[in-house]
Design a protein around this motif. Structure first.
Motif, PDB file in Angstrom:
ATOM      1  N   ARG A 244       4.756  -9.993-101.068  1.00 45.77           N
ATOM      2  CA  ARG A 244       3.948  -9.756-100.104  1.00 45.77           C
ATOM      3  C   ARG A 244       3.727  -8.007-100.313  1.00 45.77           C
ATOM      4  NH1 ARG A 244       7.187 -12.321 -96.072  1.00 45.77           N
ATOM      5  NH2 ARG A 244       7.693  -9.907 -95.150  1.00 45.77           N
ATOM      6  N   VAL A 245       4.897  -7.309-100.613  1.00 42.23           N
ATOM      7  CA  VAL A 245       4.948  -6.059-100.821  1.00 42.23           C
ATOM      8  C   VAL A 245       3.930  -5.719-102.021  1.00 42.23           C
ATOM      9  CG1 VAL A 245       6.071  -3.951-101.533  1.00 42.23           C
ATOM     10  CG2 VAL A 245       6.858  -5.318 -99.582  1.00 42.23           C
ATOM     11  N   LEU A 246       4.324  -6.411-103.411  1.00 48.23           N
ATOM     12  CA  LEU A 246       3.520  -6.066-104.558  1.00 48.23           C
ATOM     13  C   LEU A 246       2.116  -6.664-104.292  1.00 48.23           C
ATOM     14  CD1 LEU A 246       6.512  -7.679-106.835  1.00 48.23           C
ATOM     15  CD2 LEU A 246       5.516  -5.338-106.793  1.00 48.23           C
ATOM     16  N   ILE A 247       1.714  -7.679-103.642  1.00 46.16           N
ATOM     17  CA  ILE A 247       0.238  -8.255-103.573  1.00 46.16           C
ATOM     18  C   ILE A 247      -0.346  -7.260-102.829  1.00 46.16           C
ATOM     19  CG2 ILE A 247      -1.051  -9.954-102.419  1.00 46.16           C
ATOM     20  CD1 ILE A 247       1.252 -12.094-103.237  1.00 46.16           C
ATOM     21  N   ILE A 248       0.137  -6.760-101.642  1.00 53.13           N
ATOM     22  CA  ILE A 248      -0.552  -5.734-100.957  1.00 53.13           C
ATOM     23  C   ILE A 248      -0.602  -4.247-101.471  1.00 53.13           C
ATOM     24  CG2 ILE A 248      -0.430  -4.461 -98.580  1.00 53.13           C
ATOM     25  CD1 ILE A 248       1.152  -6.979 -97.356  1.00 53.13           C
ATOM     26  N   GLY A 249       0.240  -4.026-102.186  1.00 55.58           N
ATOM     27  CA  GLY A 249       0.274  -2.727-103.051  1.00 55.58           C
ATOM     28  C   GLY A 249      -0.576  -2.677-104.133  1.00 55.58           C
ATOM     29  N   TYR A 250      -0.888  -3.880-104.723  1.00 55.19           N
ATOM     30  CA  TYR A 250      -1.871  -4.139-105.940  1.00 55.19           C
ATOM     31  C   TYR A 250      -3.101  -3.808-105.203  1.00 55.19           C
ATOM     32  CZ  TYR A 250      -4.904  -6.575-108.920  1.00 55.19           C
ATOM     33  OH  TYR A 250      -6.049  -6.964-109.835  1.00 55.19           O
ATOM     34  N   PHE A 251      -3.504  -4.294-104.231  1.00 55.84           N
ATOM     35  CA  PHE A 251      -4.920  -4.283-103.643  1.00 55.84           C
ATOM     36  C   PHE A 251      -5.076  -2.960-102.873  1.00 55.84           C
ATOM     37  CE2 PHE A 251      -4.617  -8.929-103.674  1.00 55.84           C
ATOM     38  CZ  PHE A 251      -5.696  -9.369-104.278  1.00 55.84           C
ATOM     39  N   VAL A 252      -3.898  -2.163-102.376  1.00 52.07           N
ATOM     40  CA  VAL A 252      -4.098  -0.928-102.005  1.00 52.07           C
ATOM     41  C   VAL A 252      -4.192   0.312-103.007  1.00 52.07           C
ATOM     42  CG1 VAL A 252      -2.887   0.836-100.721  1.00 52.07           C
ATOM     43  CG2 VAL A 252      -2.740  -1.505 -99.832  1.00 52.07           C
TER      44      VAL A 252
ATOM     45  N   ASN B 115     -14.377  -0.010-113.726  1.00 50.60           N
ATOM     46  CA  ASN B 115     -13.288  -0.989-112.792  1.00 50.60           C
ATOM     47  C   ASN B 115     -12.924  -2.058-113.047  1.00 50.60           C
ATOM     48  OD1 ASN B 115     -13.991   1.611-111.107  1.00 50.60           O
ATOM     49  ND2 ASN B 115     -14.840   0.455-109.432  1.00 50.60           N
ATOM     50  N   SER B 116     -13.602  -2.720-113.746  1.00 46.33           N
ATOM     51  CA  SER B 116     -12.575  -3.786-114.350  1.00 46.33           C
ATOM     52  C   SER B 116     -11.661  -3.624-115.380  1.00 46.33           C
ATOM     53  CB  SER B 116     -13.926  -4.788-115.006  1.00 46.33           C
ATOM     54  OG  SER B 116     -14.781  -5.346-114.208  1.00 46.33           O
ATOM     55  N   PHE B 117     -11.965  -2.793-116.269  1.00 43.76           N
ATOM     56  CA  PHE B 117     -10.705  -2.192-117.151  1.00 43.76           C
ATOM     57  C   PHE B 117      -9.875  -1.653-116.311  1.00 43.76           C
ATOM     58  CE2 PHE B 117      -9.041   0.885-120.062  1.00 43.76           C
ATOM     59  CZ  PHE B 117      -8.637   0.181-121.112  1.00 43.76           C
ATOM     60  N   ILE B 118      -9.924  -0.778-115.392  1.00 48.81           N
ATOM     61  CA  ILE B 118      -8.976  -0.165-114.714  1.00 48.81           C
ATOM     62  C   ILE B 118      -8.077  -1.048-113.666  1.00 48.81           C
ATOM     63  CG2 ILE B 118      -8.286   1.529-112.807  1.00 48.81           C
ATOM     64  CD1 ILE B 118      -9.194   2.810-115.466  1.00 48.81           C
ATOM     65  N   ALA B 119      -8.802  -2.123-113.344  1.00 47.70           N
ATOM     66  CA  ALA B 119      -8.152  -3.176-112.242  1.00 47.70           C
ATOM     67  C   ALA B 119      -7.328  -4.024-113.440  1.00 47.70           C
ATOM     68  CB  ALA B 119      -9.160  -3.830-111.654  1.00 47.70           C
ATOM     69  N   ALA B 120      -7.632  -4.195-114.275  1.00 47.36           N
ATOM     70  CA  ALA B 120      -6.964  -5.098-115.440  1.00 47.36           C
ATOM     71  C   ALA B 120      -5.462  -4.391-115.682  1.00 47.36           C
ATOM     72  CB  ALA B 120      -7.647  -5.142-116.724  1.00 47.36           C
ATOM     73  N   ILE B 121      -5.596  -2.987-115.733  1.00 49.19           N
ATOM     74  CA  ILE B 121      -4.227  -2.309-116.196  1.00 49.19           C
ATOM     75  C   ILE B 121      -3.310  -2.782-114.799  1.00 49.19           C
ATOM     76  CG2 ILE B 121      -3.297  -0.122-116.470  1.00 49.19           C
ATOM     77  CD1 ILE B 121      -5.956   0.611-117.961  1.00 49.19           C
ATOM     78  N   LEU B 122      -3.889  -2.623-113.861  1.00 46.08           N
ATOM     79  CA  LEU B 122      -2.922  -2.842-112.804  1.00 46.08           C
ATOM     80  C   LEU B 122      -2.594  -4.400-112.409  1.00 46.08           C
ATOM     81  CD1 LEU B 122      -4.880  -0.756-110.068  1.00 46.08           C
ATOM     82  CD2 LEU B 122      -2.889   0.167-111.697  1.00 46.08           C
ATOM     83  N   LYS B 123      -2.774  -5.172-113.465  1.00 44.99           N
ATOM     84  CA  LYS B 123      -2.451  -6.652-113.109  1.00 44.99           C
ATOM     85  C   LYS B 123      -0.766  -6.819-113.051  1.00 44.99           C
ATOM     86  CE  LYS B 123      -3.030  -7.545-118.363  1.00 44.99           C
ATOM     87  NZ  LYS B 123      -3.423  -6.188-118.619  1.00 44.99           N
ATOM     88  N   PHE B 124      -0.033  -5.824-113.707  1.00 45.41           N
ATOM     89  CA  PHE B 124       1.271  -5.870-113.783  1.00 45.41           C
ATOM     90  C   PHE B 124       2.077  -6.218-112.336  1.00 45.41           C
ATOM     91  CE2 PHE B 124       0.029  -3.932-117.893  1.00 45.41           C
ATOM     92  CZ  PHE B 124       0.845  -4.633-118.812  1.00 45.41           C
ATOM     93  N   PHE B 125       1.240  -5.582-111.406  1.00 42.69           N
ATOM     94  CA  PHE B 125       1.763  -6.007-110.236  1.00 42.69           C
ATOM     95  C   PHE B 125       1.984  -7.256-109.633  1.00 42.69           C
ATOM     96  CE2 PHE B 125       1.347  -1.428-109.730  1.00 42.69           C
ATOM     97  CZ  PHE B 125       2.082  -0.941-108.742  1.00 42.69           C
TER      98      PHE B 125
ATOM     99  N   ALA C  56      -9.003 -14.967-108.997  1.00 48.13           N
ATOM    100  CA  ALA C  56     -10.379 -15.099-108.244  1.00 48.13           C
ATOM    101  C   ALA C  56     -10.465 -14.113-107.143  1.00 48.13           C
ATOM    102  CB  ALA C  56     -10.668 -16.572-107.587  1.00 48.13           C
ATOM    103  N   LEU C  57      -9.449 -13.932-106.444  1.00 47.20           N
ATOM    104  CA  LEU C  57      -9.426 -12.997-105.213  1.00 47.20           C
ATOM    105  C   LEU C  57      -9.409 -11.562-105.607  1.00 47.20           C
ATOM    106  CD1 LEU C  57      -6.626 -14.324-103.005  1.00 47.20           C
ATOM    107  CD2 LEU C  57      -9.092 -14.485-102.665  1.00 47.20           C
ATOM    108  N   SER C  58      -8.782 -11.448-107.018  1.00 49.95           N
ATOM    109  CA  SER C  58      -8.797 -10.113-107.749  1.00 49.95           C
ATOM    110  C   SER C  58     -10.339  -9.556-108.073  1.00 49.95           C
ATOM    111  CB  SER C  58      -7.814  -9.944-108.801  1.00 49.95           C
ATOM    112  OG  SER C  58      -6.443 -10.091-108.373  1.00 49.95           O
TER     113      SER C  58
END
Length: 276
Positions: free
Chosen positions: A19-27, A64-74, A118-120
């Protein structure tokens, strides 16, 4: 399918770490967007990333797609953990006792991967629309909804990467070791690229890189920074050619899709052969 997703939802809901990692990713995605919109004082000069055109349509879809893809490790940590925890918490064995087949188990994990992706993608789409309407110099509908191919590439990149994480979670069973192997594999692909570039040719090395798992996923979204006006201006002053192909090609999606299938199929084979 709904039944399988419900099972995975309850598992994730009761995992505080997930839960923390998922919320942290979107935040964090939102925070980066907000950070880019703030003004900074550098050596007495006001500077704001948003003024550099990063939120202009249609460039924003790429950036933004490129930057968001980097954060996929969360989310990768979530995928690996939820898979490895099936062994440590013995929920996998209990699910099979309760009547869930091994094929349904893998399918439930893959459906979770698709839902996360899909949500991402939806989140990045909404974020881009909001930021673009606020900061973009171009607001014509034809421009706003052009270059949406980068969102498609983003979605397939996440599905492929999370499927690889799912496979590693089943193969290695331990979260820390699986994530360590993920890092090792990334380094290993770069070693292959460097060695082939030295022993054969750089062109051949790039062709092999394009077919490797993580290399092919990286190729779906090429770096967007050289598209910025400031980068193009510097290149023109240095008389350097920076005309690159930034688009998402169909064959790149096809290569990642093949790897996705192989990872999911290999996960199923491992589960069928393994004594639980």
């Amino acid at each position: 399918m709904l039944r399988l997703l419900t099972i995975e939802y309850h598992k994730l809901r009761h995992s505080k770490t997930s839960r923390v990692l998922i919320i942290g990713y979107f935040v964090l995605l939102s925070a980066i967007a907000l950070l880019a919109s703030f003004k900074f004082n550098l050596f007495g000069l006001e500077f704001r990333l948003a003024d550099q055109g990063i939120f202009n349509f249609p460039y924003i879809w790429h950036f933004n797609s490129f930057i968001a893809a980097i954060l996929k490790f969360f989310l990768a940590v979530v995928i690996v953990s939820m898979t490895a925890n099936e062994y440590s918490n013995r929920t996998l064995k209990q699910n099979l006792i309760d009547g869930l087949s091994k094929k349904e188990f893998i399918l439930s994990k893959f459906l979770t991967v698709v839902v996360f992706s899909a949500l991402s993608t939806l989140f990045v789409f909404i974020l881009n629309i909001i930021l673009g309407l606020i900061f973009s110099d171009f607001n014509e509908l034809s421009i706003i909804f052009s270059d949406l191919e980068f969102l498609i590439g983003f979605f397939f990149k996440l599905v492929g990467f999370f499927s690889f994480c799912l496979f590693l979670g089943i193969l290695i069973k331990r979260s820390a070791f699986a994530l360590g192997f993920l890092l090792f594999w990334w380094i290993f692909e770069w070693i292959i690229f460097i060695v082939l570039g030295i022993l054969v040719t750089k062109d051949f090395a790039w062709k092999v890189w394009d077919l490797l798992p993580l290399g092919s996923m990286w190729n779906l979204l090429n770096e967007p920074f050289t598209r910025l006006e400031i980068a193009q201006t510097v290149a023109s002053q240095l008389e350097t050619d920076m005309v690159l192909n930034y688009g998402v090609e169909w064959y790149e999606i096809a290569i990642v899709s093949v790897w996705t299938f192989l990872f999911i199929y290999a996960s199923l084979l491992l589960l069928k052969k393994r004594d639980l």
